[in-house]
Design a protein around this motif. Structure first.
Motif, PDB file in Angstrom:
ATOM      1  N   GLN A  68       1.079  -1.218  -0.009  1.00  0.00           N
ATOM      2  CA  GLN A  68      -0.044   0.056   0.105  1.00  0.00           C
ATOM      3  C   GLN A  68       0.748   1.340   0.056  1.00  0.00           C
ATOM      4  N   SER A  69       2.067   1.020   0.165  1.00  0.00           N
ATOM      5  CA  SER A  69       3.172   2.341  -0.077  1.00  0.00           C
ATOM      6  C   SER A  69       4.448   1.813  -0.793  1.00  0.00           C
ATOM      7  N   PRO A  70       4.863   2.612  -1.614  1.00  0.00           N
ATOM      8  CA  PRO A  70       6.049   2.094  -2.442  1.00  0.00           C
ATOM      9  C   PRO A  70       7.378   2.024  -1.576  1.00  0.00           C
ATOM     10  N   SER A  71       7.196   1.198  -0.707  1.00  0.00           N
ATOM     11  CA  SER A  71       8.321   1.217   0.149  1.00  0.00           C
ATOM     12  C   SER A  71       9.561   0.394  -0.317  1.00  0.00           C
ATOM     13  N   VAL A  72      10.839   0.864   0.188  1.00  0.00           N
ATOM     14  CA  VAL A  72      12.134   0.088  -0.068  1.00  0.00           C
ATOM     15  C   VAL A  72      12.253  -1.382   0.641  1.00  0.00           C
ATOM     16  N   ARG A  74      14.368  -3.907   2.658  1.00  0.00           N
ATOM     17  CA  ARG A  74      15.731  -3.736   3.115  1.00  0.00           C
ATOM     18  C   ARG A  74      16.084  -5.195   3.505  1.00  0.00           C
ATOM     19  N   GLN A  75      17.436  -5.335   3.460  1.00  0.00           N
ATOM     20  CA  GLN A  75      18.104  -6.725   3.846  1.00  0.00           C
ATOM     21  C   GLN A  75      17.768  -7.080   5.383  1.00  0.00           C
ATOM     22  N   ASP A  76      17.634  -6.112   6.202  1.00  0.00           N
ATOM     23  CA  ASP A  76      17.408  -6.190   7.490  1.00  0.00           C
ATOM     24  C   ASP A  76      16.233  -5.551   8.036  1.00  0.00           C
ATOM     25  N   PRO A  77      15.628  -5.627   9.329  1.00  0.00           N
ATOM     26  CA  PRO A  77      14.436  -4.840   9.661  1.00  0.00           C
ATOM     27  C   PRO A  77      15.095  -3.630  10.335  1.00  0.00           C
ATOM     28  N   SER A  78      15.333  -2.661   9.553  1.00  0.00           N
ATOM     29  CA  SER A  78      16.431  -1.320   9.950  1.00  0.00           C
ATOM     30  C   SER A  78      16.183  -0.572   8.516  1.00  0.00           C
ATOM     31  N   GLY A  79      15.868   0.835   9.034  1.00  0.00           N
ATOM     32  CA  GLY A  79      15.463   1.713   7.873  1.00  0.00           C
ATOM     33  C   GLY A  79      16.929   2.086   7.479  1.00  0.00           C
ATOM     34  N   ASN A  80      18.185   1.561   8.098  1.00  0.00           N
ATOM     35  CA  ASN A  80      19.406   2.015   7.575  1.00  0.00           C
ATOM     36  C   ASN A  80      20.193   0.794   6.943  1.00  0.00           C
ATOM     37  N   ALA A  81      19.296  -0.266   6.664  1.00  0.00           N
ATOM     38  CA  ALA A  81      19.808  -1.377   6.191  1.00  0.00           C
ATOM     39  C   ALA A  81      20.014  -1.363   4.693  1.00  0.00           C
ATOM     40  N   ARG A  82      20.474  -2.168   4.006  1.00  0.00           N
ATOM     41  CA  ARG A  82      20.944  -2.217   2.491  1.00  0.00           C
ATOM     42  C   ARG A  82      19.489  -2.494   1.978  1.00  0.00           C
ATOM     43  N   ALA A  83      19.240  -1.804   0.845  1.00  0.00           N
ATOM     44  CA  ALA A  83      18.151  -2.109  -0.004  1.00  0.00           C
ATOM     45  C   ALA A  83      18.304  -3.241  -0.840  1.00  0.00           C
ATOM     46  N   VAL A  84      17.370  -4.138  -1.017  1.00  0.00           N
ATOM     47  CA  VAL A  84      17.644  -5.095  -1.917  1.00  0.00           C
ATOM     48  C   VAL A  84      16.394  -5.165  -2.940  1.00  0.00           C
ATOM     49  N   ALA A  85      15.443  -4.111  -2.857  1.00  0.00           N
ATOM     50  CA  ALA A  85      14.404  -4.478  -3.880  1.00  0.00           C
ATOM     51  C   ALA A  85      13.368  -3.141  -3.395  1.00  0.00           C
ATOM     52  N   ARG A  86      12.331  -2.952  -4.145  1.00  0.00           N
ATOM     53  CA  ARG A  86      11.259  -2.189  -3.866  1.00  0.00           C
ATOM     54  C   ARG A  86      10.134  -2.711  -3.984  1.00  0.00           C
ATOM     55  N   SER A 116       8.740 -12.459   0.804  1.00  0.00           N
ATOM     56  CA  SER A 116       9.389 -13.066  -0.165  1.00  0.00           C
ATOM     57  C   SER A 116       9.367 -12.122  -1.241  1.00  0.00           C
ATOM     58  N   VAL A 117      10.303 -11.924  -1.953  1.00  0.00           N
ATOM     59  CA  VAL A 117      10.566 -10.780  -3.225  1.00  0.00           C
ATOM     60  C   VAL A 117      10.612 -11.640  -4.397  1.00  0.00           C
ATOM     61  N   PRO A 118       9.469 -11.376  -5.567  1.00  0.00           N
ATOM     62  CA  PRO A 118       9.465 -12.268  -6.964  1.00  0.00           C
ATOM     63  C   PRO A 118      10.596 -11.467  -7.583  1.00  0.00           C
ATOM     64  N   GLY A 119      11.375 -12.134  -8.041  1.00  0.00           N
ATOM     65  CA  GLY A 119      12.712 -11.589  -8.972  1.00  0.00           C
ATOM     66  C   GLY A 119      13.748 -12.553  -9.190  1.00  0.00           C
ATOM     67  N   ARG A 120      14.739 -12.280 -10.004  1.00  0.00           N
ATOM     68  CA  ARG A 120      15.860 -13.276 -10.255  1.00  0.00           C
ATOM     69  C   ARG A 120      16.967 -12.520  -9.622  1.00  0.00           C
ATOM     70  N   PRO A 121      17.826 -13.153  -8.728  1.00  0.00           N
ATOM     71  CA  PRO A 121      17.677 -14.786  -8.501  1.00  0.00           C
ATOM     72  C   PRO A 121      16.556 -15.153  -7.620  1.00  0.00           C
ATOM     73  N   ASN A 122      16.073 -16.111  -7.794  1.00  0.00           N
ATOM     74  CA  ASN A 122      15.033 -16.751  -7.090  1.00  0.00           C
ATOM     75  C   ASN A 122      15.317 -16.799  -5.430  1.00  0.00           C
ATOM     76  N   GLY A 123      14.519 -16.693  -4.605  1.00  0.00           N
ATOM     77  CA  GLY A 123      14.888 -16.816  -3.044  1.00  0.00           C
ATOM     78  C   GLY A 123      15.215 -15.418  -2.433  1.00  0.00           C
ATOM     79  N   ILE A 124      14.908 -14.134  -3.173  1.00  0.00           N
ATOM     80  CA  ILE A 124      15.309 -13.206  -2.454  1.00  0.00           C
ATOM     81  C   ILE A 124      14.118 -12.727  -1.259  1.00  0.00           C
ATOM     82  N   THR A 125      14.639 -12.427  -0.194  1.00  0.00           N
ATOM     83  CA  THR A 125      13.736 -11.805   0.963  1.00  0.00           C
ATOM     84  C   THR A 125      14.246 -10.611   1.366  1.00  0.00           C
TER      85      THR A 125
END
Length: 260
Positions: A68-72, A74-86, A116-125
């Protein structure tokens, strides 16, 4: 038939999202806790007193939500963690995108949900704030596809309610193994090669980037039932038309898929 033909039905289909029996869930119940297997899920703990709660066991109780919002993500539960998808709002077929919810964790004043994030490579969370997702829905189903026995079975509450032989990817273009989920349900328009129905999944073909939608793996019917069971496809899962019609009616959006 081109390499992209296996999934082209998803782009030409008459769209039809079916939520089935899924219902809203507002409470993240600790009683749902169970180990999540088969996904690259990191062991993450918050500050003292905060504990991760498993939302989906991927077999008998799983939860999913619309963004419901265009959130980033992130790799860990933190606003400072590395972005892995959107988060995305639409699939490649212009259907409402959904995300399978794996765990929740409260860090400080923010509740995070691992998805779980659809995309390549499979298995992204990755993790998003709970506020970025709509209410959680429940699925008690699990579709298992065995590439060795060439059989598939749909379970509900741990009991088999459907089973059928399947066609999977040939050795050079394999159907990927792993844990995925149903993202959309489509009716096919004027494409007898694919049968009457297609089920979109969060799985992606390992190597065929030029497929429509970037290589989404679909489950669909066929006009060559004599090839099922077998390994005739470019990575998609083929079913005889009568079998895919019954599965399409039974399976819910958000249902986990296990391919072994």
């Amino acid at each position: 038939m081109s390499a992209g033909a296996c999934i082209a039905a998803l782009a030409a289909a008459r769209r039809s999202v079916a939520l089935g029996a899924a219902g809203g869930l507002l409470l993240l119940a600790p009683s749902a806790a169970a180990s999540v297997t088969g996904l690259a899920v990191a062991s993450v703990s918050g500050p003292a007193g905060d504990a991760a709660v498993t939302l989906s066991n991927l077999r008998t109780l799983s939860r999913w939500a619309y963004p419901q919002s265009p959130s980033v993500v992130r790799q860990d539960p933190s606003g400072n963690a590395r972005a892995v998808a959107r988060l995305k709002f639409l699939t490649s077929d212009s259907q409402a995108e959904i995300y399978l919810a794996l765990r929740s964790e409260t860090v400080g004043t923010v509740t995070w949900i691992q998805i779980s994030v659809p995309g390549r490579p499979n298995g992204i969370t990755g993790w998003v704030p709970a506020a970025a997702l709509s209410e959680l829905h429940i699925s008690r189903e699990n579709l298992r596809i065995n590439r060795e026995t060439l059989r598939a079975a749909l379970y509900r509450d741990g009991r088999v309610i459907w089973g059928a032989p399947v066609g999977v990817g040939r050795p050079s273009l394999p159907t990927p193994a792993g844990h995925f989920y149903v993202t959309e349900k489509l009716t096919i328009a004027e494409e007898p090669f694919y049968g009457p129905y297609a089920i979109g999944t969060s799985a992606y073909a390992p190597t065929l980037n030029d497929w429509p939608g970037g290589g989404v793996v679909g489950i669909h019917g066929t006009d060559e039932p004599q090839l099922v069971p077998g390994r005739p496809s470019h990575g998609c899962v083929r079913l005889r038309n009568s079998d895919v019609a019954r599965l399409w009616r039974l399976i819910e959006i958000g249902a986990p898929i296990e391919i072994v």
